[in-house]
Design a protein around this motif. Structure first.
Motif, PDB file in Angstrom:
ATOM      1  N   ASP A  55       0.830  -1.213   0.000  1.00 49.57           N
ATOM      2  CA  ASP A  55       0.000   0.000   0.000  1.00 49.57           C
ATOM      3  C   ASP A  55       0.859   1.256   0.000  1.00 49.57           C
ATOM      4  N   MET A  56       1.907   1.267   0.821  1.00 48.70           N
ATOM      5  CA  MET A  56       2.743   2.467   0.914  1.00 48.70           C
ATOM      6  C   MET A  56       3.625   2.658  -0.323  1.00 48.70           C
ATOM      7  N   THR A  57       3.965   1.577  -0.994  1.00 47.32           N
ATOM      8  CA  THR A  57       4.692   1.729  -2.260  1.00 47.32           C
ATOM      9  C   THR A  57       3.797   2.396  -3.296  1.00 47.32           C
ATOM     10  N   GLN A  58       2.557   1.957  -3.345  1.00 47.59           N
ATOM     11  CA  GLN A  58       1.619   2.592  -4.268  1.00 47.59           C
ATOM     12  C   GLN A  58       1.382   4.047  -3.883  1.00 47.59           C
ATOM     13  N   GLU A  59       1.295   4.303  -2.577  1.00 45.54           N
ATOM     14  CA  GLU A  59       1.132   5.678  -2.099  1.00 45.54           C
ATOM     15  C   GLU A  59       2.336   6.529  -2.495  1.00 45.54           C
ATOM     16  N   THR A  60       3.511   5.929  -2.501  1.00 47.37           N
ATOM     17  CA  THR A  60       4.715   6.655  -2.916  1.00 47.37           C
ATOM     18  C   THR A  60       4.590   7.145  -4.358  1.00 47.37           C
ATOM     19  N   PHE A  61       4.135   6.278  -5.242  1.00 53.78           N
ATOM     20  CA  PHE A  61       3.994   6.676  -6.642  1.00 53.78           C
ATOM     21  C   PHE A  61       2.893   7.713  -6.835  1.00 53.78           C
ATOM     22  N   LEU A  62       1.822   7.590  -6.059  1.00 56.57           N
ATOM     23  CA  LEU A  62       0.754   8.600  -6.136  1.00 56.57           C
ATOM     24  C   LEU A  62       1.263   9.967  -5.671  1.00 56.57           C
ATOM     25  N   ARG A  63       2.021   9.972  -4.573  1.00 50.88           N
ATOM     26  CA  ARG A  63       2.580  11.233  -4.073  1.00 50.88           C
ATOM     27  C   ARG A  63       3.609  11.801  -5.047  1.00 50.88           C
ATOM     28  N   ALA A  64       4.397  10.911  -5.641  1.00 51.14           N
ATOM     29  CA  ALA A  64       5.400  11.374  -6.592  1.00 51.14           C
ATOM     30  C   ALA A  64       4.725  12.060  -7.785  1.00 51.14           C
ATOM     31  N   TRP A  65       3.626  11.495  -8.248  1.00 54.94           N
ATOM     32  CA  TRP A  65       2.915  12.115  -9.375  1.00 54.94           C
ATOM     33  C   TRP A  65       2.348  13.474  -8.966  1.00 54.94           C
ATOM     34  N   ALA A  82       8.825   7.746  -0.054  1.00 51.83           N
ATOM     35  CA  ALA A  82       8.420   6.470   0.537  1.00 51.83           C
ATOM     36  C   ALA A  82       8.613   6.477   2.047  1.00 51.83           C
ATOM     37  N   THR A  83       9.744   7.012   2.504  1.00 53.87           N
ATOM     38  CA  THR A  83      10.010   7.062   3.948  1.00 53.87           C
ATOM     39  C   THR A  83       8.949   7.874   4.667  1.00 53.87           C
ATOM     40  N   ASN A  84       8.612   9.012   4.119  1.00 56.87           N
ATOM     41  CA  ASN A  84       7.617   9.868   4.771  1.00 56.87           C
ATOM     42  C   ASN A  84       6.207   9.308   4.657  1.00 56.87           C
ATOM     43  N   ALA A  85       5.922   8.571   3.587  1.00 53.65           N
ATOM     44  CA  ALA A  85       4.627   7.884   3.505  1.00 53.65           C
ATOM     45  C   ALA A  85       4.505   6.857   4.625  1.00 53.65           C
ATOM     46  N   CYS A  86       5.584   6.120   4.885  1.00 53.51           N
ATOM     47  CA  CYS A  86       5.575   5.132   5.974  1.00 53.51           C
ATOM     48  C   CYS A  86       5.439   5.811   7.334  1.00 53.51           C
ATOM     49  N   LEU A  87       6.129   6.919   7.526  1.00 54.09           N
ATOM     50  CA  LEU A  87       6.037   7.644   8.792  1.00 54.09           C
ATOM     51  C   LEU A  87       4.614   8.164   9.014  1.00 54.09           C
ATOM     52  N   ASP A  88       3.984   8.666   7.968  1.00 57.31           N
ATOM     53  CA  ASP A  88       2.597   9.128   8.088  1.00 57.31           C
ATOM     54  C   ASP A  88       1.673   7.971   8.430  1.00 57.31           C
ATOM     55  N   PHE A  89       1.912   6.812   7.810  1.00 59.41           N
ATOM     56  CA  PHE A  89       1.118   5.620   8.089  1.00 59.41           C
ATOM     57  C   PHE A  89       1.253   5.222   9.558  1.00 59.41           C
ATOM     58  N   LEU A  90       2.491   5.186  10.060  1.00 58.32           N
ATOM     59  CA  LEU A  90       2.719   4.773  11.448  1.00 58.32           C
ATOM     60  C   LEU A  90       2.124   5.761  12.443  1.00 58.32           C
ATOM     61  N   GLU A  91       2.101   7.025  12.076  1.00 54.90           N
ATOM     62  CA  GLU A  91       1.524   8.034  12.965  1.00 54.90           C
ATOM     63  C   GLU A  91       0.027   7.813  13.164  1.00 54.90           C
ATOM     64  N   LYS A  92      -0.630   7.247  12.153  1.00 58.57           N
ATOM     65  CA  LYS A  92      -2.077   7.059  12.204  1.00 58.57           C
ATOM     66  C   LYS A  92      -2.486   5.716  12.791  1.00 58.57           C
ATOM     67  N   ARG A  93      -1.531   4.767  12.888  1.00 57.79           N
ATOM     68  CA  ARG A  93      -1.871   3.427  13.336  1.00 57.79           C
ATOM     69  C   ARG A  93      -1.294   3.173  14.725  1.00 57.79           C
ATOM     70  N   ASN A  94      -2.142   2.752  15.636  1.00 58.53           N
ATOM     71  CA  ASN A  94      -1.659   2.427  16.976  1.00 58.53           C
ATOM     72  C   ASN A  94      -1.502   0.925  17.165  1.00 58.53           C
ATOM     73  N   ASP A  95      -1.683   0.162  16.081  1.00 58.49           N
ATOM     74  CA  ASP A  95      -1.547  -1.291  16.160  1.00 58.49           C
ATOM     75  C   ASP A  95      -0.312  -1.769  15.409  1.00 58.49           C
ATOM     76  N   ARG A  96       0.621  -0.872  15.153  1.00 60.22           N
ATOM     77  CA  ARG A  96       1.821  -1.240  14.414  1.00 60.22           C
ATOM     78  C   ARG A  96       3.071  -1.050  15.254  1.00 60.22           C
ATOM     79  N   THR A  97       2.981  -1.503  16.496  1.00 64.23           N
ATOM     80  CA  THR A  97       4.124  -1.545  17.401  1.00 64.23           C
ATOM     81  C   THR A  97       4.114  -2.889  18.112  1.00 64.23           C
ATOM     82  N   PRO A  98       5.268  -3.382  18.553  1.00 62.87           N
ATOM     83  CA  PRO A  98       5.306  -4.650  19.294  1.00 62.87           C
ATOM     84  C   PRO A  98       4.460  -4.578  20.560  1.00 62.87           C
TER      85      PRO A  98
END
Length: 335
Positions: free
Chosen positions: A53-63, A83-99
């Protein structure tokens, strides 16, 4: 691959495509980076589907940001930044993506969202590959998840991709001092999280399985097909680290605890005693796809994928994945 090698023709063509709104040329110029960007997102997120999903988001943001590209950095660098910032934005919104803390004493924490990465999806050209075996294996991916998101990004950019501090700081919109501090803290955490025998993630690595690995995989399959619990147990190191994902509460840190759990779950008893296995690889690790035939079934159905880390011919880490909902692994559903 260095930025210097990319500066020039690719950047000029990209700028021309951006100015003319040529979606076809844009796609041709960016698609070549898809696989390595996907690996980058996977390291950040430890989840194949999220990385997709974030790879696709990277290409959308790049366009959307195409007119902001001026060629001051290589196209590859620019895409990695997005791509790095797309992942950081994703992690900021998700509270279920930590150990999360393990339910079992002494087992540490569990990364329940961890998914295996199919080797067939890794970059094909070894000279262009951003993958070293130590930095794609599951133990490394799990350890990275214990880093706070920006610290995680700094560590991956600096120690995995080898970016200089100034370039990583620019990508993360931080000072060089902040990135250097984040990297130092990240290295401490990584060394706390990785088993002592796995501390050097920057050493050269081969992608070929060793004879010990091939032998242990064969024995692992044979033990299942013979319904041989003693044979399976003999393959395990006493300090085996085991988890079955995405189930919570399965993590163990000894072979005895793992075997006791398998027995109580019915392994090699009626209904769980007719197995077939095929050798595969995930995360550049030896793995086995296990197929189970129940008394009511005429065929063997894909049951689980077991990723194995093998040390001196014995299984030191075993991570099992429910394979039913992971079609990207490309495994046959029945045998």
């Amino acid at each position: 691959m260095t930025d210097d090698r990319l500066l020039g023709a690719d950047e000029a063509r990209f700028i021309a495509a951006a100015r003319s709104d040529d979606t076809t040329r844009f796609a041709l110029l960016t698609e070549r980076y898809r696989r390595e960007l996907h690996v980058h997102c996977y390291r950040m997120l430890a989840n194949y589907a999220d990385a997709q999903d974030m790879t696709q988001e990277t290409f959308l943001r790049a366009w959307k940001k195409r007119e902001s590209f001026r060629g001051h950095a290589a196209l590859r660098t620019w895409l990695y930044r997005i791509a790095t910032n797309a992942c950081l934005d994703f992690l900021e919104k998700r509270n279920d993506r930590t150990p999360v803390p393990s339910e079992l004493p002494g087992a540490g924490s569990e990364v329940l969202y961890l998914q295996p990465y199919p080797d067939r999806m890794l970059p094909e050209d070894p000279q262009e590959s951003v993958v070293a075996r130590e930095t794609i294996e599951l133990a490394f991916i799990v350890a990275v998840q214990h880093l706070p998101p920006r610290q995680r990004a700094a560590f991956i950019l600096r120690d995995v991709l080898g970016w200089p501090a100034s370039k990583a700081a620019d990508a993360l919109e931080l000072t060089v001092a902040s990135v250097t501090s984040a990297l130092q803290r990240a290295r401490v955490t990584m060394r706390e999280q990785l088993p002592s025998r796995r501390l050097d993630w920057r050493s050269p690595a081969t992608h070929e399985l060793t004879s010990d690995e091939r032998g242990a995989v064969k024995s692992y399959i044979d033990a299942h097909e013979r319904n041989d619990l003693d044979g399976l147990t003999s393959l395990l190191r006493d300090d085996l680290r085991f988890a079955m994902l995405p189930e919570a509460g399965t993590a163990t840190v000894t072979a005895k605890d793992a075997v006791d759990g398998w027995v109580s779950g019915g392994l090699f008893q009626r209904g769980y005693d007719d197995w077939r296995g095929i050798t595969t690889t995930v995360n550049l690790m030896p793995a086995v796809a296990l197929y189970l035939r129940t008394p009511e079934e005429p065929v063997y159905r894909l049951f689980a994928v077991a990723a194995l880390h093998i040390v001196d011919g014995k299984i030191a880490e075993l991570t099992g994945f429910d394979a039913a909902d992971q079609p990207w692994l490309g495994l046959p559903l029945t045998l």
